[in-house]
Scaffold this active site. Structure first.
Site, PDB file in Angstrom:
ATOM      1  CE  LYS A 167     -19.350  -3.901  -2.488  1.00 22.45           C
ATOM      2  NZ  LYS A 167     -18.157  -4.713  -2.110  1.00 22.45           N
ATOM      3  CB  THR A 220      -6.096   3.413  -9.322  1.00 21.60           C
ATOM      4  OG1 THR A 220      -5.551   4.316  -8.347  1.00 21.60           O
ATOM      5  CG2 THR A 220      -6.333   4.177 -10.607  1.00 21.60           C
ATOM      6  N   GLY A 223     -11.609   1.737  -8.822  1.00 21.51           N
ATOM      7  CA  GLY A 223     -12.202   3.071  -8.900  1.00 21.51           C
ATOM      8  C   GLY A 223     -12.641   3.417 -10.309  1.00 21.51           C
ATOM      9  CD  GLU A 240      -8.374   7.625   0.094  1.00 23.44           C
ATOM     10  OE1 GLU A 240      -7.308   7.319  -0.503  1.00 23.44           O
ATOM     11  OE2 GLU A 240      -8.730   7.121   1.149  1.00 23.44           O
ATOM     12  CB  CYS A 274      -4.415   4.957   0.505  1.00 22.72           C
ATOM     13  SG  CYS A 274      -5.281   6.011   1.677  1.00 22.72           S
ATOM     14  CD  GLU A 370      -1.338   1.919  -3.361  1.00 24.78           C
ATOM     15  OE1 GLU A 370      -1.605   2.597  -2.360  1.00 24.78           O
ATOM     16  OE2 GLU A 370      -2.196   1.567  -4.196  1.00 24.78           O
TER      17      GLU A 370
END
Length: 467
Positions: A167, A220, A223, A240, A274, A370
């Site tokens: 996906k 994150t 994740g 990751e 990243c 980030e």
């Protein structure tokens, strides 16, 4: 390019459609198929049905087919690179490099073998470990590298005998669908399935009872949701995730020598990497000169549609990220001194001028979070131990760099950085046979290398009595 999905060996229309935006114009350039829950179920069922036969082929036969996909991509790598630039925005030269890397990556995995390993052998026993595929792998890829992240996940999953439901990110599904078209004539039905959503099927795929492993690259925050979704069935999970990668410049470096390396490490792919340099720490002795050099490079950089000759930095990939970056620019203006850029460009698309910010505190959003864009804060430090502690502050720990002429000293600093990968006097060197992944909340597990390959398998130890 049909824009169709790949389910059970057939290229199919979706239950709905999805417009894909060219970030250089802000306008749709293609409409592709979009799956619903029923098509997701079809894709998982097809992968599950194909898994035993695919696993039985063995490494050599699977490798032949994976190499054929690499050859098919190589035969149209220029067209694939143009698709990549159009959907993602990066300059064409960077897109060409990404496509080549994806081809090399598939060839690397095609050459892998999975021989059992003898763990111990004595006069009275032999202990052997062999590894078997997990089953159906859900591969969920981000929008910053729409080719390389696909090959990075399907390569190890397929060579180890798993079947895949891929996906891609909804804002960059086009290259994945083109790879699916090429794969349709190569792999047995159900081995590789590619579906597209509008950020509405990730949870259903991650917690599906017939999915044995999820490999996810992205933020994150997402994740965490993927990990929670897989908890009920104790799925194998590789994450990751985000990074806030620090570059520490030691006081024996020449600012004019180091500035281009820092700038390129921060601004490649418009900073949407990243492992990009997200914050620079420079010592008092060279701080002013380094800031001035970085600002000069930012002002001189050519920001343009990635398909145009001479473009060095393309647009930000999507409107959501563009608007997020506008908030970071406001933070930079309020808390630091903007010495280059600081504004979006007055044109169609999602363009932001490469921005350098100095004299900004550690607690500013641009430093703590980030940014994932072409906005770079440069912070001053006095003491090396102090800057190591500052670099290690926060939830992220994906990558980092240390720059110094005294190599022993630079390596000593690198050893103290709490990140999954730290480079010394270089950046973004990621050989396919070397594992990488994050510390802290930058991820779980590893991609690449033997460790990354093993993550797609189940280890079995056979302990044999010899007498």
């Amino acid at each position: 390019m049909t824009g169709k999905m790949l389910i059970n060996g057939a290229l199919v229309d979706g239950a709905a459609t999805l417009d894909v935006i060219n970030p250089a114009t802000g306008q749709p350039f293609i409409t592709v198929a979009r799956a619903d829950q029923a098509q997701l179920e079809e894709a998982v069922a097809a992968a599950r049905a194909a898994a035993p036969g695919w696993a039985a082929l063995g490494y050599a036969a699977r490798g032949v087919l994976i190499a054929r996909l690499a050859d098919a991509m190589a035969a149209e790598q220029d067209a694939l690179a143009h698709l990549l630039t159009t959907e993602q925005g990066k300059p064409l030269a960077q897109a060409q490099g990404e496509v080549r890397a994806g081809i090399f990556q598939l060839r690397h995995y095609a050459a892998q073998t999975g021989e059992p390993i003898v763990l111990r052998e004595t006069a009275d026993c032999r202990i052997v470990e062999h590894r078997t595929p997990l089953g159906v792998v859900a591969a969920i890829t981000p929008w910053n590298f729409p080719v390389l992240m696909v090959t990075q996940k399907i390569g190890p999953a397929l060579i180890t005998g798993n079947t895949v439901v891929l996906k891609p990110a909804p804002t960059t599904p086009v290259c994945a669908l083109r790879i699916a078209e090429l794969a349709a004539g190569i792999f047995p039905a159900g081995v590789l399935n590619v579906i597209v959503d509008a950020n509405d099927l990730g949870g259903a795929l991650s917690n599906h009872p017939d999915v044995a492993k999820v490999s996810f690259t992205g933020s994150t925050a997402t994740g965490r949701k993927v990990m929670a979704a897989g908890a009920d069935s104790l799925k194998r999970i590789t994450l990751e995730l985000g990074g806030n990668d620090a570059a520490i410049v030691l006081d024996d470096m020449d600012p004019r020598e180091i500035a281009p390396k820092l700038f390129n490490g921060a601004m490649m792919n418009a900073g949407q990497v990243c492992l990009a340099i997200k914050r620079v720490y420079a010592p008092d002795a060279i701080y002013d000169e380094l800031c001035a050099e970085l600002a000069r490079l930012a002002e001189a950089a050519t920001v343009d549609d990635g398909t145009r000759q001479g473009a060095q930095i393309g647009p930000v990939q999507n409107r959501m990220q563009f608007e997020k970056l506008l908030g970071y620019l406001e933070d930079a203006e309020a808390n630091g001194t903007v010495i280059a850029g600081g504004k979006p460009l007055d044109r169609d698309g999602y363009f932001i001028a490469p921005t350098i910010v100095r004299d900004i505190p550690d607690d500013a959003r641009l430093v703590r979070e980030e940014q994932f864009g072409p906005v770079l804060p440069v912070l001053r430090y006095t003491d090396v131990d102090e800057v190591i502690a500052r670099a290690n502050t926060g939830d992220y720990g994906l990558g980092g760099t240390v720059w110094g002429k005294d190599l022993d000293r630079a390596v000593d600093v690198a050893m103290k950085i709490d990140s999954g990968t730290v480079w010394v006097n270089k950046h973004l060197d990621l050989p396919f046979d070397i594992p990488f992944g994050g510390a802290k909340q930058s991820g779980i597990g590893r991609e690449g290398g033997d460790e990354g390959l093993a993550a797609y398998t189940q280890g079995h130890v056979v302990n044999i009595a010899l007498c």
